[in-house]
Design a protein around this motif. Structure first.
Motif, PDB file in Angstrom:
ATOM      1  N   ARG A 194      37.266  35.769  43.508  1.00 29.53           N
ATOM      2  CA  ARG A 194      37.221  35.671  42.047  1.00 29.53           C
ATOM      3  C   ARG A 194      35.799  35.425  41.577  1.00 29.53           C
ATOM      4  NH1 ARG A 194      41.824  33.948  38.978  1.00 29.53           N
ATOM      5  NH2 ARG A 194      40.517  32.548  37.779  1.00 29.53           N
ATOM      6  N   THR A 195      35.545  35.763  40.328  1.00 32.50           N
ATOM      7  CA  THR A 195      34.267  35.421  39.702  1.00 32.50           C
ATOM      8  C   THR A 195      34.299  33.933  39.335  1.00 32.50           C
ATOM      9  OG1 THR A 195      34.108  37.641  38.810  1.00 32.50           O
ATOM     10  CG2 THR A 195      32.714  35.948  37.776  1.00 32.50           C
TER      11      THR A 195
ATOM     12  N   LYS B 282      57.133  44.446  43.093  1.00 33.94           N
ATOM     13  CA  LYS B 282      55.851  44.907  43.644  1.00 33.94           C
ATOM     14  C   LYS B 282      56.011  46.059  44.621  1.00 33.94           C
ATOM     15  CE  LYS B 282      52.053  42.409  42.545  1.00 33.94           C
ATOM     16  NZ  LYS B 282      52.766  41.370  41.789  1.00 33.94           N
TER      17      LYS B 282
ATOM     18  N   GLU C  11      53.864  45.882  34.377  1.00 29.27           N
ATOM     19  CA  GLU C  11      54.520  45.155  35.465  1.00 29.27           C
ATOM     20  C   GLU C  11      55.523  44.194  34.828  1.00 29.27           C
ATOM     21  OE1 GLU C  11      52.285  41.900  37.209  1.00 29.27           O
ATOM     22  OE2 GLU C  11      53.265  42.210  39.138  1.00 29.27           O
TER      23      GLU C  11
ATOM     24  N   LYS D 253      56.612  33.273  33.772  1.00 24.88           N
ATOM     25  CA  LYS D 253      55.747  32.725  34.819  1.00 24.88           C
ATOM     26  C   LYS D 253      55.018  31.470  34.373  1.00 24.88           C
ATOM     27  CE  LYS D 253      52.319  35.406  36.064  1.00 24.88           C
ATOM     28  NZ  LYS D 253      51.445  36.486  36.609  1.00 24.88           N
ATOM     29  N   LYS D 254      54.507  31.480  33.128  1.00 27.88           N
ATOM     30  CA  LYS D 254      53.589  30.421  32.678  1.00 27.88           C
ATOM     31  C   LYS D 254      54.121  29.607  31.507  1.00 27.88           C
ATOM     32  CE  LYS D 254      49.719  33.388  34.058  1.00 27.88           C
ATOM     33  NZ  LYS D 254      48.617  34.243  33.595  1.00 27.88           N
TER      34      LYS D 254
ATOM     35  N   LEU E  31      57.551  40.246  39.104  1.00 25.87           N
ATOM     36  CA  LEU E  31      56.791  40.070  40.340  1.00 25.87           C
ATOM     37  C   LEU E  31      57.570  40.601  41.536  1.00 25.87           C
ATOM     38  CD1 LEU E  31      55.367  36.434  39.907  1.00 25.87           C
ATOM     39  CD2 LEU E  31      54.230  38.601  39.420  1.00 25.87           C
TER      40      LEU E  31
ATOM     41  N   ILE F  67      34.713  31.366  35.224  1.00 26.53           N
ATOM     42  CA  ILE F  67      35.228  31.999  34.008  1.00 26.53           C
ATOM     43  C   ILE F  67      36.726  32.221  34.144  1.00 26.53           C
ATOM     44  CG2 ILE F  67      34.653  34.373  34.722  1.00 26.53           C
ATOM     45  CD1 ILE F  67      33.947  34.721  31.606  1.00 26.53           C
TER      46      ILE F  67
ATOM     47  N   GLY G 245      43.012  39.194  43.408  1.00 27.24           N
ATOM     48  CA  GLY G 245      42.009  38.140  43.485  1.00 27.24           C
ATOM     49  C   GLY G 245      42.440  37.097  44.510  1.00 27.24           C
TER      50      GLY G 245
ATOM     51  N   ASP H 271      42.817  34.082  44.401  1.00 28.48           N
ATOM     52  CA  ASP H 271      43.754  33.036  43.961  1.00 28.48           C
ATOM     53  C   ASP H 271      45.171  33.370  44.447  1.00 28.48           C
ATOM     54  OD1 ASP H 271      43.196  35.153  42.066  1.00 28.48           O
ATOM     55  OD2 ASP H 271      44.428  34.134  40.566  1.00 28.48           O
ATOM     56  N   TRP H 272      45.390  34.614  44.875  1.00 31.03           N
ATOM     57  CA  TRP H 272      46.689  35.044  45.402  1.00 31.03           C
ATOM     58  C   TRP H 272      46.675  35.186  46.925  1.00 31.03           C
ATOM     59  CZ3 TRP H 272      50.946  35.523  42.291  1.00 31.03           C
ATOM     60  CH2 TRP H 272      50.714  35.530  40.904  1.00 31.03           C
TER      61      TRP H 272
ATOM     62  N   THR I  65      47.313  40.103  34.172  1.00 37.06           N
ATOM     63  CA  THR I  65      47.587  39.970  32.742  1.00 37.06           C
ATOM     64  C   THR I  65      46.404  40.475  31.920  1.00 37.06           C
ATOM     65  OG1 THR I  65      48.859  37.989  33.308  1.00 37.06           O
ATOM     66  CG2 THR I  65      48.331  38.314  30.984  1.00 37.06           C
ATOM     67  N   PHE I  66      45.196  40.162  32.384  1.00 37.98           N
ATOM     68  CA  PHE I  66      43.961  40.586  31.712  1.00 37.98           C
ATOM     69  C   PHE I  66      43.973  40.185  30.238  1.00 37.98           C
ATOM     70  CE2 PHE I  66      44.772  43.425  35.316  1.00 37.98           C
ATOM     71  CZ  PHE I  66      43.633  43.201  36.054  1.00 37.98           C
TER      72      PHE I  66
ATOM     73  N   SER J  59      50.783  42.904  33.473  1.00 34.96           N
ATOM     74  CA  SER J  59      51.942  42.004  33.356  1.00 34.96           C
ATOM     75  C   SER J  59      52.407  41.960  31.902  1.00 34.96           C
ATOM     76  CB  SER J  59      51.578  40.594  33.801  1.00 34.96           C
ATOM     77  OG  SER J  59      51.094  40.596  35.119  1.00 34.96           O
TER      78      SER J  59
END
Ligand code: C2G
Length: 130
Positions: A114-115, A78, A72, A44-45, A75, A118, A93, A95-96, A9-10, A36
């Protein structure tokens, strides 16, 4: 050359996004980013991003490490997106972690760390609580 693809999503673009995109870029010769859509985020959210998709795509597309962006929309598309963009490597990342292993027959799937400390959600809360 090796074609890398990643998705996200960024929203409220931050240094965690920079880090994953530069590392994705360094894994190949060409980086495509699936942005996204607003509707996919809502589905999704349950909320829309802060920045609309055109702005998110413009920000990500302006980076030196990014060669191409597209939207995108689902999902579930893909596999189709990987084939359309002739991707060799899919970066996500961690998280996936594990979530896209079923695509290993068409791409090499890489999960990058992931970083820490943040996230868009934390930034939204931080701004709200000022
Ligand atoms: N990211 C990161 N470090 C952070 C925050 C995000 O490395 N601190 C990475 C995520 O792991 C992801 C990318 O930045 O690979 C984009 O993150 P999001 O915008 O949160 O993407 P998301 O909503 O998870 O969308 O098709 C998959 C989804 O559309 C991914």
């Amino acid at each position: 050359g090796t074609r890398v693809i990643t998705f996200g999503t960024f929203d409220v673009f931050h240094v965690g996004h920079v880090n994953i995109l530069t590392r994705a870029h360094d894994l190949g010769d060409h980086l495509t980013v699936g942005i996204s859509t607003d509707e996919l985020n809502f589905a999704k959210k349950g909320r829309y991003p802060v920045y609309r998709q055109e702005h998110r795509a413009q920000i990500v597309g302006s980076l030196d490490c990014v060669d191409e962006v597209f939207y995108e929309e689902s999902l579930d598309l893909k596999r189709q997106y990987l084939l359309e963009h002739r991707a060799d490597v899919l970066v996500m990342g961690n998280d996936w972690e594990g979530r896209f292993d079923d695509l290993s027959d068409v791409v090499e799937v890489r999960y990058l760390p992931r970083t820490d400390d943040i996230s868009t959600t934390d930034i939204i809360h931080e701004i709200r609580n000022r």
